[in-house]
Structure formats: C-alpha cells, structure tokens
Motif scaffolding. Sequence first.
Motif, short mmCIF file in Angstrom:
data_model
loop_
_atom_site.label_atom_id
_atom_site.label_comp_id
_atom_site.label_asym_id
_atom_site.label_seq_id
_atom_site.Cartn_x
_atom_site.Cartn_y
_atom_site.Cartn_z
N PHE A 191 20.34 -6.93 3.80
CA PHE A 191 21.55 -6.41 4.46
C PHE A 191 21.57 -6.83 5.93
O PHE A 191 22.60 -7.30 6.45
N GLY A 220 24.09 -9.51 7.85
CA GLY A 220 24.88 -9.05 8.99
C GLY A 220 24.67 -9.89 10.23
O GLY A 220 25.62 -10.19 10.97
N SER A 240 22.39 -0.51 9.14
CA SER A 240 23.82 -0.47 9.47
C SER A 240 24.02 -0.01 10.91
O SER A 240 24.86 -0.56 11.64
N ASP A 290 25.75 -2.16 13.97
CA ASP A 290 26.85 -1.59 14.76
C ASP A 290 26.53 -1.68 16.25
O ASP A 290 27.39 -2.03 17.07
#
Length: 353
Positions: A274, A278, A342, A346
Amino acid sequence: MIKVKRNLEKLIRIKNTDKRIGSIRLDKNERIVGFKARDFENLLNTLNPDLLASYPELDSLCEKIAAWVKIRPGNLMLSNGSDGAIKSVFEVFVRRNDDVVCLDPSYAMYTVYAKIFSARYVAVHYDNNLELSAQKIFRHVTPKTRLVILANPNSPTGTIIPHQDLLRFIERMARRDVLVLVDEAYYPFYPNTVLPYIDQYKNLMVTRTFSKACGLACLRLGFVAANETLIGYLKKVRPMYETNGVAAAFASYIIDHRSLIEGYVNDTLAGRDFLTNGLKEMGFKTFKSYANFVVARVGSSDKADDIADHMAKKNILIKGSYRGTPLEDCIRITVGPIPIMSKVLDALAEIVM
C-alpha cells in the motif's frame, strides 16, 4: 518528600519533551503496533516475583527456539539482541588486521565491531539502483578475508541476495575457509532462509532477533545458529547469562502464540504494498523491499532531510538522507498495517503535493 515529588515531576516533564514519545515511530524498523491489551496482559502474567528475583534459567527457551526453527539446541546460542551474537563472532573468530567484508551501506554495528577488534573493514558498495551481486562480493575476498557479513534482507536498502546465489557464495567461501555470517534480522518478512544449511556448510552462521516481527526490541534478545563446533567456540566467550528472565519469558510466550507474529507480518506486507503504491503515485521512485521498510528516492539529500523534518512536526518519524551513499537522496519509512500507512501518505501529501 515534597522536594522528591517535584523533582520526579520535573524529570517526567523533561522526558516528555522527547520527540519520540507520542509519535508514530517509523525510523528504527521496530514493530510499530503494540500488542493488544489482552495479549499484553497475558505477557505480563508470565512474570512472577520468584522469576524477577532469580537468575534466568535459559535451557527451556533454547529448546523451544530450536524446535521452532527446526534445529538442535546445540546449534544455537542466545544473545543480547542479534548484535550481541555478532559481537561474539568478532571476538572469537576475527583477529587483528583480518579482512571483514560487508555490504555498504548496511547495519552500522558491523563497522563498529571491526574497529573494536582491529579488523580491516572491506565495503562492497551498492550502485545507484541499489544493485549488488554475489559475484561483486566475491571479487572483494582475498587471502586475508576471515569473515563475510551479509544482512539478508539488508538494511537500510531492503535488498536481498537471491537465495541460490547466496548458497553458491557460501559454498565458495567454504572452499576458501572463510566464515559467512548471514544476518536474518528481517525474517520472516522475507521467509527465504539459509538457517537449514548450517550443518551442510561448516562456515555458515545465521543470526536472528526478536526485535522486529516479534515486537520485543526493548528486551534485547536474539540468537546465533551454526554447527555445534562453531557454537562451541562462541560459547567460550558468552556471558554468564546471555539474556534476562523477562526477555526469556516473553519470548517463550511469543513462540507459543505465533499468530501474534504471523498476523503482524501479514499486515505489514499488505502495508508495504500500500505504501509503495502510494509513494509511486506521488512521483517518487521506490525500490523493491523485502523487509519491513520502504526506501523512496525524493530528488536530493536536502529534500530528504526536509521531508523527514516536516514529518516529525506531524509526529511521524522517518529516516532522511543517508549522506555519502546511494541513499543520499532517499527517505526510509518503516512499514506497518495499512491504516497507519494511510496516515503517512496523507501527511506526505501535505508536504510534497
């Protein structure tokens, strides 16, 4: 009494200024998610007053680890973290002015131990694409080479020497009577291990730690595995007690409850994919990682340090530039479950977009 209390409160306030407290710690490749409350309570329940007051009994832990990794108890020695085992290897086998061949960049303690024991540190450098072959390592081996240390996966690059290439290299070193230490600190994030070959190759030693996937970095526990002859030599310099009773009790519990390891490893591997995807979407070049961290090229050493500084202000700690290496313009981020990754993406997006 009041004065003592105030001094204690002052000490607590000073400690709480440490930027690591309350931060998401993604700069040291630790396990970044603590144990659930119930599991932690069960860990604590392995302790009792008699254990704390007694010198540790370690034979049962040796037997349990040996059964876990499918070797004989006589094939391993416990250590104070895997770096304690590595130091013992230097102490026993490396003489003044011997050559010790290592990857570069790699784990910093290899260099430290080479200096302590007056060995010549021979660095085999990665290229800018973080590529380095077993053949290149072989070209640095000379009649003065006593030891080759290979972290597999390597830190801070996250790269590996492919399994069959590594076995062929160990065999070539055996013919030259050169010891090979394979540091498997990042097992089982990368499950291909050479530990089953310790009897086949009489020059092979393997180190592992409970600090990464097992989540016991604070307790400093590791081990070295090798044939019984090499382990016998290493035990001649071991401390009276290689580790403490609390570490032994917690490690024993972890081995008996391997789902605590396996679940975290699976979550971390998913988080690694992930995070990598990203970072790519942000335009960064990433490198294939086989460990619990990801390296991304961000453009310059100053930018790498700036990103690390900005992330720290958001209470997310990552590694910035490794100046003077192929990672000079890179950041390194320890990986964990997707929800934490995540948050990392961000925060990065606010800085770089």
